[in-house]
Design a protein around this motif. Structure first.
Motif, PDB file in Angstrom:
ATOM      1  N   UNK A 196       0.829  -1.206   0.000  1.00 52.97           N
ATOM      2  CA  UNK A 196       0.000   0.000   0.000  1.00 52.97           C
ATOM      3  C   UNK A 196       0.861   1.253   0.000  1.00 52.97           C
ATOM      4  N   UNK A 197       1.945   1.228   0.762  1.00 57.33           N
ATOM      5  CA  UNK A 197       2.842   2.390   0.817  1.00 57.33           C
ATOM      6  C   UNK A 197       3.561   2.589  -0.517  1.00 57.33           C
ATOM      7  N   UNK A 198       3.888   1.483  -1.188  1.00 58.97           N
ATOM      8  CA  UNK A 198       4.615   1.587  -2.453  1.00 58.97           C
ATOM      9  C   UNK A 198       3.734   2.046  -3.609  1.00 58.97           C
ATOM     10  N   UNK A 199       2.447   1.703  -3.603  1.00 59.48           N
ATOM     11  CA  UNK A 199       1.595   1.933  -4.762  1.00 59.48           C
ATOM     12  C   UNK A 199       0.567   3.037  -4.560  1.00 59.48           C
ATOM     13  N   UNK A 220       4.920   1.126 -11.827  1.00 59.35           N
ATOM     14  CA  UNK A 220       4.607   1.349 -10.421  1.00 59.35           C
ATOM     15  C   UNK A 220       5.803   0.949  -9.566  1.00 59.35           C
ATOM     16  N   UNK A 221       6.856   1.735  -9.718  1.00 58.65           N
ATOM     17  CA  UNK A 221       8.153   1.399  -9.149  1.00 58.65           C
ATOM     18  C   UNK A 221       8.092   1.241  -7.643  1.00 58.65           C
ATOM     19  N   UNK A 222       9.213   0.670  -7.092  1.00 59.27           N
ATOM     20  CA  UNK A 222       9.298   0.386  -5.673  1.00 59.27           C
ATOM     21  C   UNK A 222       9.537   1.672  -4.885  1.00 59.27           C
ATOM     22  N   UNK A 223       9.535   1.464  -3.581  1.00 59.06           N
ATOM     23  CA  UNK A 223       9.725   2.615  -2.709  1.00 59.06           C
ATOM     24  C   UNK A 223      11.100   3.231  -2.878  1.00 59.06           C
TER      25      UNK A 223
END
Length: 488
Positions: A451-454, A485-488
């Motif tokens: 959820x935080x990443x996307x 939708x790259x990583x954090x």
């Protein structure tokens, strides 16, 4: 010594043979005269057959009862799961995450309205199915009952107003799917080309491995190492220790432990660990913010506002659960030599618990594709990719040139990477330099991470849309991280 023949038993056997001549018969047609044929007749030959048949019927009835019980259990499980899903959906829709946010509550009300509307339309479809209207659809002119008239009007609305936009959306989805598939194919071909040609970034110089002599440190630039953390009681010792033993001259490196913990015991533990390494001669500082605004971006922004930052040329960032190898800086810093337009050197993540369970193995497959294919291909061919938020070294001049860390979105790593690339800076990805970390082992932790990443890429895309359009030759490159939708 052989036994003497027993003549008495032989005489008794002959007498019994003569008395029971009906049971013992000699087969005269048999070529071997030394064998006797004994005929055993059954008094009730059909008894065993009927017994077997009755046993098979009983077994069949038990099997049917067992199948019926399994079917009943499956139906009960499906029903309970459906009811649980409905209760969960109702609870999520009725209770918004932030009651003070009017836009979020309005969105939940809209979702609830459409959910009720869909259920009502489903009931109308069921009535139409049992009435047989699917085979002979009624018209509004010939409708008699109110339900029939409503269904006729619903058919007209669905055909004239709903079908065309839905078909257009389906076509858009097909186009997006083809674009995504083509992107994956190109990435795979690029990765294959890199493997065949053995392409990898090369540095213009190398630092000698091993301990650095105190008097020969002029060739080592000043490096700032930042460890942002928040209530990290489990992993703070490993991360701080891994950074403090980096193979780099102590007088040319400063470690900042950026603690945003709101728990007093966590603050005391982290501060005690920093004090322990400071007594060992490591240049390490402990920073704690009283006003915790902006989350990680605000923490990094506050740390970069210190006056002594102007004395440092590069900054390496590691999250609290990351443990770099001792030679991390010696493998990344040399790539900046001779490349004045290079802003970032990103290392690969490696996972110490990738074989812990099925969830970690699936995450390892997904993230391995991200680093092995996406990051490596984009780094080799377009010199741009999304910053992963950790395990990377930035040129401080590039951070200042693109505006530094901003608190406008939750994906601050992608934000600063996009702005740096729009300013003309380049990136390098090192697939052979690994930084160890841990994967979420439970589904709850994995759900929070995803959820935080996307949650922020689309918000960031809206914020940077005009800047992307105004950029001349970098529009396609900048869209790459948003597409994945790259990583954090």
């Amino acid at each position: 010594m052989s036994r003497e023949p027993n003549y008495e038993f032989q005489e008794w056997w002959n007498k019994q043979r003569e008395k029971n001549h009906d049971f013992f018969t000699n087969d005269s047609n048999n070529a071997n005269k030394g064998f006797l044929t004994v005929e055993i007749r059954s008094l009730n030959p059909d008894l065993t057959t009927e017994k077997d048949r009755s046993r098979s019927a009983r077994q069949l009835s038990w099997i049917c009862l067992l199948r019926f019980q399994q079917l009943a259990n499956s139906l009960a499980w499906i029903t309970n799961s459906f009811l649980l899903l409905l209760r969960t959906a109702n609870r999520r829709i009725s209770a918004a995450d932030s009651p003070c946010d009017s836009s979020a509550s309005r969105l939940y009300r809209i979702i609830k309205f459409f959910l009720v509307l869909v259920v009502l339309l489903l009931c109308v479809e069921l009535v139409a199915y049992f009435k047989g209207w699917h085979f002979s659809p009624p018209s509004a002119a010939s409708a008699e009952a109110a339900v029939e008239l409503f269904y006729a009007l619903w058919l007209e609305i669905r055909a004239d107003y709903l079908a065309p936009p839905l078909q257009s959306l389906a076509n858009v989805c097909i186009v997006l799917f083809l674009i995504q598939s083509m992107d994956r194919v190109l990435l795979m071909l690029g990765c294959l080309w890199i493997k065949i040609r053995r392409i990898k970034p090369t540095a213009s110089m190398e630092y000698p491995m091993g301990r650095v002599e105190t008097g020969n440190v002029d060739d080592y630039p000043m490096v700032l190492v930042q460890i942002p953390m928040c209530n990290e009681k489990e992993v703070y010792q490993q991360s701080i220790a891994a950074v403090c033993i980096l193979d780099w001259p102590k007088e040319r490196m400063l470690v900042q432990v950026l603690d945003d913990s709101d728990e007093l015991d966590a603050q005391n533990l982290i501060q005690a660990e920093v004090q322990k390494w400071h007594q060992k001669g490591v240049h390490i500082l402990y920073r704690h913010r009283l006003i915790r605004s902006g989350y990680k971006a605000g923490n990094l922004k506050s740390a970069m506002s210190c006056d002594y930052i102007k004395n440092y040329e590069f900054v390496a960032i590691f999250d609290a659960d990351f443990q770099p190898a001792p030679d991390f800086l010696k493998k990344t810093i040399p790539h900046f030599k001779g490349n004045d337009d290079l802003a970032l050197v990103q290392a690969r993540w490696a996972f110490v618990n990738k074989d812990e369970n099925l969830l970690t193995r699936l995450q390892n497959i997904n993230l391995s594709f991200h680093f092995e294919v996406e990051q490596q291909v984009n780094g080799v061919f377009i010199n741009f990719f999304g910053f992963n938020g950790t395990a990377g070294v930035w040129r401080i001049k590039a951070l200042e040139d693109c505006g530094g860390w901003l608190e406008r979105t939750t994906v601050e790593d992608m934000d600063i990477a996009v702005r740096a690339h729009l300013c003309g800076w380049k990136f390098v990805y090192l697939n052979d330099v690994k930084c160890y970390c841990e994967l979420p082992e439970s589904y709850e932790a994995y759900k929070k991470q995803q959820y935080r990443w996307h949650s922020g890429p689309m918000q960031l895309f809206r914020l940077c849309f005009l800047d992307i359009l105004h950029s001349k030759g970098r529009s396609v490159n900048v869209c790459s991280p948003f597409n994945k939708q790259d990583l954090e």
